[in-house]
Design an enzyme around this catalytic site. Structure first.
Site, PDB file in Angstrom:
ATOM      1  N   ASP A 283       0.860  -1.184   0.000  1.00 32.04           N
ATOM      2  CA  ASP A 283       0.000   0.000   0.000  1.00 32.04           C
ATOM      3  C   ASP A 283       0.889   1.224   0.000  1.00 32.04           C
ATOM      4  O   ASP A 283       1.809   1.325   0.819  1.00 32.04           O
ATOM      5  CB  ASP A 283      -0.901  -0.007   1.237  1.00 32.04           C
ATOM      6  CG  ASP A 283      -2.020   1.023   1.174  1.00 32.04           C
ATOM      7  OD1 ASP A 283      -1.834   2.064   0.518  1.00 32.04           O
ATOM      8  OD2 ASP A 283      -3.073   0.790   1.769  1.00 32.04           O
TER       9      ASP A 283
ATOM     10  N   ARG B 170      -0.419   4.476   0.030  1.00 36.74           N
ATOM     11  CA  ARG B 170      -1.196   5.678   0.358  1.00 36.74           C
ATOM     12  C   ARG B 170      -0.705   6.374   1.616  1.00 36.74           C
ATOM     13  O   ARG B 170      -0.809   7.584   1.713  1.00 36.74           O
ATOM     14  CB  ARG B 170      -2.671   5.313   0.507  1.00 36.74           C
ATOM     15  CG  ARG B 170      -3.333   5.075  -0.829  1.00 36.74           C
ATOM     16  CD  ARG B 170      -4.700   4.500  -0.673  1.00 36.74           C
ATOM     17  NE  ARG B 170      -4.661   3.166  -0.117  1.00 36.74           N
ATOM     18  CZ  ARG B 170      -5.746   2.450   0.124  1.00 36.74           C
ATOM     19  NH1 ARG B 170      -6.937   2.954  -0.110  1.00 36.74           N
ATOM     20  NH2 ARG B 170      -5.645   1.234   0.605  1.00 36.74           N
TER      21      ARG B 170
END
Length: 417
Positions: free
Chosen positions: A330, A332
């Site tokens: 991930d 983000r």
């Protein structure tokens, strides 16, 4: 064939300070007076006034370049900002004056035309990075909620016909580099160098202009949808229901049944409408972070890898398939996400429509209180998304029921919905 009108015949490099001159508009992040703080000047035609790295429009700046190249846009044209001011006031809030609280957007971005009017009158090209308007939402799921009696027609929030009245804002990112570095616990020089290298050297000022403290990155923006009175967001006594949602184009727009994104987004919107109808306020923050900020191409490659692996798609291998393709599970990193909440003056979220441990930890860690956490109702989970939701719960997502016991082997830092 002669040069187009207003086309410059020479290139002026900005990768080094000009003749040792100090910046005309240095930034003093966190200053109470916007004139003292300094404007964000990111236009490419006035290089003498520029005080940021990058340019307005972020990822859309290249489309603007094509418009200039084709002759459709005059490169020195300035926007006429008459009648573009926000339809509702936002701020100022105490969080604006904390240089560590907001580092990824300009808190004065929506009032730039007003706050810097004297400079604009002098000819400085200063443009808003935030716009606030009113609109109606029309979604068939909300019409269904009305038909089934979950949402009444009140004439103010929910209109006749099923449209929902909202105030919405669009926010372009403005990264205050010293603050970004501090937020991630790294040296600013390290941050600048990696940004320079990982963008293929597109922005040499990152490593040659330490006097330029702000960066307009070429990434997606943030959309904010407010249900009810915007001023109530900053009042902790008024109940606030909030959903922070990261973009999933395939589900949000096209209704893919492989994940819970659109069902959870719609559920969040319905809960926000209901809160506003009860006298509170609802908020949806929509971040452009497609495919866990790894992009849609990577996301589709991961879909193929999950389905084709030996044994088929499993919760235990959910995170690893992303890491095999992208090198990371991930990208983000929710450390910057609470900035928009602080821009709105929020101090307490009474109902948080999210199961994400990463979002919850980031918001609470930034000083905002969260009361109730609301999971997606089981009946809204598509059949093909059961692998995803069980993997997330096993990896630390909030759930009233907890994870299935045989998924104890699931690993990962967590994936946001």
């Amino acid at each position: 064939m002669g040069d187009p009108v207003n086309r410059k015949t020479h290139i002026r490099l900005t990768s080094h300070p000009g003749n040792g001159r100090a910046l005309r508009f240095p930034l003093h992040w966190g200053a109470k007076d916007p004139m003292e703080r300094g404007p964000i000047v990111g236009t490419v035609t006035e290089t003498a006034d520029r005080n940021v790295i990058g340019t307005h429009g972020g990822s859309y700046s290249l489309y603007r370049a094509l418009a200039v190249t084709s002759g459709a846009l005059n490169p020195i044209r300035r926007p006429d900002l008459a009648n573009t001011s926000p339809v509702v006031p936002i701020g100022p809030h105490p969080q604006w004056l904390d240089p560590e609280r907001i580092v990824s957007l300009d808190p004065f971005g929506h009032i730039a035309a007003e706050a810097f009017a004297p400079l604009i009158a002098e000819g400085v090209d200063i443009r808003p990075t935030i716009a606030i308007t009113r609109a109606h939402l029309s979604m068939h799921e909300l019409n269904e909620a009305v038909a089934k009696g979950r949402l009444p027609i009140d004439g103010k929030i929910m209109k006749e016909g099923g449209d929902v009245a909202v105030t919405k804002a669009a926010i372009e990112p403005v990264w205050y580099l010293p603050g970004i570095a501090a937020r991630f616990g790294v040296e600013e020089t390290r941050l600048r160098r990696v940004l320079f290298e990982q963008t293929g050297g597109m922005y040499p000022e990152l490593v040659t202009r330490p006097d330029l403290l702000a960066f307009l990155p070429p990434i997606g923006s943030i959309s904010v949808y407010i249900f009810g009175e915007a001023a109530d967001l900053a009042n902790p006594k008024v109940r606030l229901t909030c959903r922070v949602h990261d973009e999933c184009n395939g589900s949000d727009v096209f209704g893919s049944d492989i994940c819970t994104c659109r069902p959870y987004l719609i559920h969040g919107i319905e809960e926000c409408v209901a809160e506003a109808q009860r006298g509170g306020v609802g908020l949806v923050v929509y971040n452009r972070k497609e495919g866990r900020a790894l992009g849609e191409v990577t996301k589709f490659l991961v879909y193929n890898a999950r389905k084709r692996q030996e044994g088929g798609d499993t919760a235990a291998e959910y995170f690893e398939r992303t890491e095999c393709v992208a090198g990371v599970q991930d990208a983000r990193f929710q450390e910057l996400m609470p900035d928009v909440l602080h821009w709105l003056g929020i101090r307490k979220i009474h109902r948080f429509i999210s199961m994400s441990n990463m979002k919850y930890d980031s918001i609470v860690g930034s000083g905002i209180e969260i009361g109730e956490r609301v999971s997606i109702p089981p009946e809204l989970i598509p059949a093909d998304a059961s692998v995803e939701i069980e993997a997330k719960k096993a990896a630390g997502y909030y759930s009233e029921t907890g994870a299935t016991s045989d998924l104890a082997t699931v690993k990962g830092r967590g994936i946001d919905e």
